[in-house]
Design an enzyme around this catalytic site. Structure first.
Site, PDB file in Angstrom:
ATOM      1  N   HIS A  65       0.839  -1.197   0.000  1.00 41.50           N
ATOM      2  CA  HIS A  65       0.000   0.000   0.000  1.00 41.50           C
ATOM      3  C   HIS A  65       0.871   1.242   0.000  1.00 41.50           C
ATOM      4  CE1 HIS A  65       0.872  -0.921   4.235  1.00 41.50           C
ATOM      5  NE2 HIS A  65       0.814   0.382   4.461  1.00 41.50           N
ATOM      6  N   CYS A 224       2.003   3.702  11.695  1.00 40.60           N
ATOM      7  CA  CYS A 224       2.936   3.162  10.711  1.00 40.60           C
ATOM      8  C   CYS A 224       3.257   4.256   9.706  1.00 40.60           C
ATOM      9  CB  CYS A 224       2.360   1.930  10.010  1.00 40.60           C
ATOM     10  SG  CYS A 224       0.978   2.269   8.906  1.00 40.60           S
TER      11      CYS A 224
END
Length: 721
Positions: A65, A224
């Protein structure tokens, strides 16, 4: 608003065998629908994100991603590969692959929906249904939430991968990944989540109690680099683990959609803190004085039950961790590592490197300022400036010698801070603020007894270890408030001082003197080989751990008031080699533009400035996209430059600056020749290797040789006009 996933974005029988090929296959479906405008540019962004941290998860899931300017709207693509594809998960290859694409300026509602999918991936009923589904329409409906996992016939032998015990996977859960997020998306911020035994929506008062009889309470933060997938999966796993353990657990997700701060009252009432993150925790100081487990975000996904047990054990021992100042993540010489204060999410070697780089990163600005001032002092006042009297008594504003002496003496004062700062911030990286005092004390002692850089390393590690040991001792609650301010600094400083003065200081000082004498004795072939080795290390991982070892070795040599010629030659060779990769990639994208994607050609323009400034990381986008061609080429050029710099006898007192400190370099003309030679070697190798790939059979060359996802293959590679 179009649907984020449709049947056209589903491939239930991926033919790809590598993660790069899988990302390309799914991205091509996005591009065909007009949701990706530049396929290779988007894949370069995916590869860059993958280079930060593998996106494979336990349970057979891969979630490549990124956020990219080449994405027109948030999009999901799903692929299934029965044989599995390696995405770096500890338990093996992934058979379920989700490619998540978000625009660089995605609105918060879409990002919240994407985060809901990430949470749903911890639901084994959901993943089992995806493994059993046999048509693309149903698969897309499952991901959207239009179909529930229960509506899919899942055979007993469907091959659903079992998640590790305690990972937080649930058999039930929200009926659909996207539908469950719609109601929360309108707020525009990531919600604060809590574990609940009844409905999963709030804290639970369980059987596990704190010492005073109330339920044990934990607050957690997850984050993250992209803030889309791992952030929310870790939150879901921690919430489920808290529910299973019967405790109160509330999670603050610091994701792309922003974050809602935990209520200060909730933090104050918490018995422990779990920080699962790969980027610095925002406002980390809020959690000061709490038992804290600090790990990477993947640990929050894969083993949340262990983290819950660990924080409870720390609370039982009365072990607390002081909070850090806002934005206190230590930046490296050219990067920003995330600091760790404990926990078991990383191996000892990884934590040791992080602690050492914490100290080095804070020391480097002192080296830079002091080194440049001293070099300027020599340039203005001549080589006898180090023998000038104190400028407090003999400063004449109209004399160049006085200005040179002033700069030299200011630089010398700056250099006196090097070892204390190194030791203090190594200890800080290990034990947070309580480590600063004994670290600085130990570093100052190392400076006093001439133990130098090695003494500073030892003092910092000892100080951090002593503080961490003291923090493990169970103490009465009444005195916990004075521990970080009085007790820990007092005891740790005394212990560190005793060890440095009486036990290990003298042997370390002897070792430091031996290393200095060895460096000063290097000449001829030995010096050339050392230069080549340092050049290889600087270009091996382009700003990573190996690069930092070479850079730290060089700065250690000049981190004294009067370094020898050998130490300054080593510093010159390291900086020269570090400039080669970005400059070479900039030149290659200029002379052979057709071999590179439009995004790489744009990156090449920036690489001119980055390389000239000694920022080796300017070559990372190229290495991430095509590592097997770029990295060996860069290493070859770096080795040539390092060897030539040592051969030419170029010297450098400043630890940074690139071409902007050329006037301060000894033998500057030959130094620039060394850099140019290395740039030429790397450029030639990159052009030749990419040209060979260009002539390989269509679609086969890049993947068969291991090129990264962004490496265009065969006829699909764009050609410059």
């Amino acid at each position: 608003m179009s649907e984020m996933i449709t049947a056209d974005l589903v491939d239930l029988d991926l033919s790809a065998d590598t993660k790069e090929a899988a990302a390309r296959a799914l991205a091509e479906r996005m591009a065909a629908l007009g949701r990706v405008t530049d396929l290779d540019g988007f894949l370069a962004d995916v590869a860059a994100r993958e280079a930060q941290m593998p996106t494979g998860l336990d349970g057979g899931i891969g979630i490549p991603h990124c956020r990219s300017e080449h994405v027109t709207e948030p999009t999901l693509a799903f692929g299934r590969k029965a044989a599995g594809i390696d995405f770096g998960a500890p338990d093996g290859p992934a058979d379920l692959i989700f490619l998540i694409a978000a625009p660089a300026g995605a609105d918060d509602a879409h990002l919240t929906i994407l985060s809901a999918l990430a949470r749903q991936l911890t639901n084994t009923a959901f993943t089992a249904a995806l493994r059993a589904v046999d048509d693309t329409e149903t698969a897309a409906a499952l991901v959207r939430g239009d179909r529930t996992p229960a509506s899919v016939d899942v055979p007993a032998d469907a091959g659903n991968a079992e998640r590790p015990e305690g990972s937080g996977a649930t058999e039930a859960g929200a009926p659909g990944a996207v539908a469950s997020a719609e109601d929360t998306a309108v707020s525009g911020t990531a919600p604060v989540r809590g574990a609940s035994a009844e409905d999963g929506s709030g804290p639970v008062s369980g059987a596990t109690a704190a010492p005073d009889g109330r339920p044990f309470r934990v607050v957690a933060v997850t984050s993250c680099p992209t803030g889309i997938a791992h952030t929310y999966m870790a939150a879901e796993s921690l919430e489920n683990a808290g529910r299973e353990a019967g405790i109160e657990l509330v999670v603050e997700t610091q994701g792309s959609a922003g974050f809602t701060r935990l209520d200060p009252a909730v933090i104050a009432a918490a018995d422990g803190v779990i920080l699962a993150h790969d980027v610095p925790v925002r406002e980390k100081e809020r959690f000061a004085g709490k038992p804290t487990v600090d790990v990477g975000v993947k640990a929050g996904i894969n083993r949340p039950a262990e983290l819950v047990a660990e924080v409870r054990e720390k609370a039982a021992r009365g072990e607390v961790t002081a909070g850090s100042a806002p934005g206190s993540a230590a930046g490296s010489a050219s990067g920003t590592p995330v600091e760790r204060t404990g926990g078991t999410g990383e191996g000892y070697g990884t934590r040791l490197r992080t602690w050492l780089m914490s100290g080095v990163s804070y020391m480097v600005p002192f080296v830079a300022a002091g080194g440049l001032l001293i070099a300027l002092g020599f340039a203005i006042g001549g080589w006898q400036v180090n023998k000038a009297p104190s400028v407090m008594d003999h400063f004449v504003g109209t004399q160049a010698d006085s200005w040179g002496a002033l700069l030299f003496q200011i630089g010398g004062v700056a250099f006196n801070f090097l070892i204390p700062v190194l030791a203090g911030y190594i200890a800080y990286g290990m034990a947070d603020r309580p480590g600063l005092v004994p670290g600085f004390v130990g570093g100052s002692i190392a400076l006093t007894i001439n133990a130098g850089f090695l003494g500073g390393l030892a003092a910092g590690l000892i100080a951090g270890g002593v503080v961490m040991a003291i923090q493990k001792v169970r103490i009465p609650a009444a005195v916990r408030g004075i521990m970080p301010v009085v007790v820990i600094p007092l005891i740790s400083s005394a212990v560190v001082g005793f060890l440095m003065f009486v036990v290990i200081g003298k042997p370390i000082a002897s070792a430091q003197k031996g290393m200095t004498d060895w460096l000063n004795g290097l000449s001829g072939a030995n010096a050339v080989l050392l230069g080549a080795l340092l050049g290889l290390m600087m270009c091996f991982d382009l700003g990573g751990p190996v690069n930092k070892v070479a850079y730290t070795f060089a700065t250690a040599g000049i981190a004294v008031a009067n370094p020898g010629d050998s130490a300054m030659k080593i510093m010159a060779a390291v900086m020269a080699a570090g400039m080669v990769p970005p400059l070479a990639m900039a030149l290659a994208t200029t002379v052979r533009a057709r071999l590179f994607t439009p995004t790489e050609r744009e990156n090449g323009k920036a690489a001119w400035v980055l390389g000239a400034s000694f920022i080796t990381e300017g070559a990372i986008p190229f290495a991430a996209a095509d590592p097997l061609r770029v990295i060996p080429s860069a290493m070859a050029g770096g080795a040539v430059t390092g060897a030539l710099s040592m051969t030419f006898g170029a010297t450098l007192r400043a630890p940074h600056g690139g071409i902007f400190v050329v006037p301060l370099i000894g033998n500057p003309f030959l130094y620039l020749i060394a850099v140019a030679a290395g740039v030429g070697v790397t450029t030639a190798l990159v052009v030749v290797l990419k040209g060979l790939r260009k002539r390989s059979p269509s679609g086969a060359g890049a993947e068969s040789t291991g090129a990264g996802a962004a490496s265009p293959a065969g006829s699909k590679e764009p050609v410059a006009a």
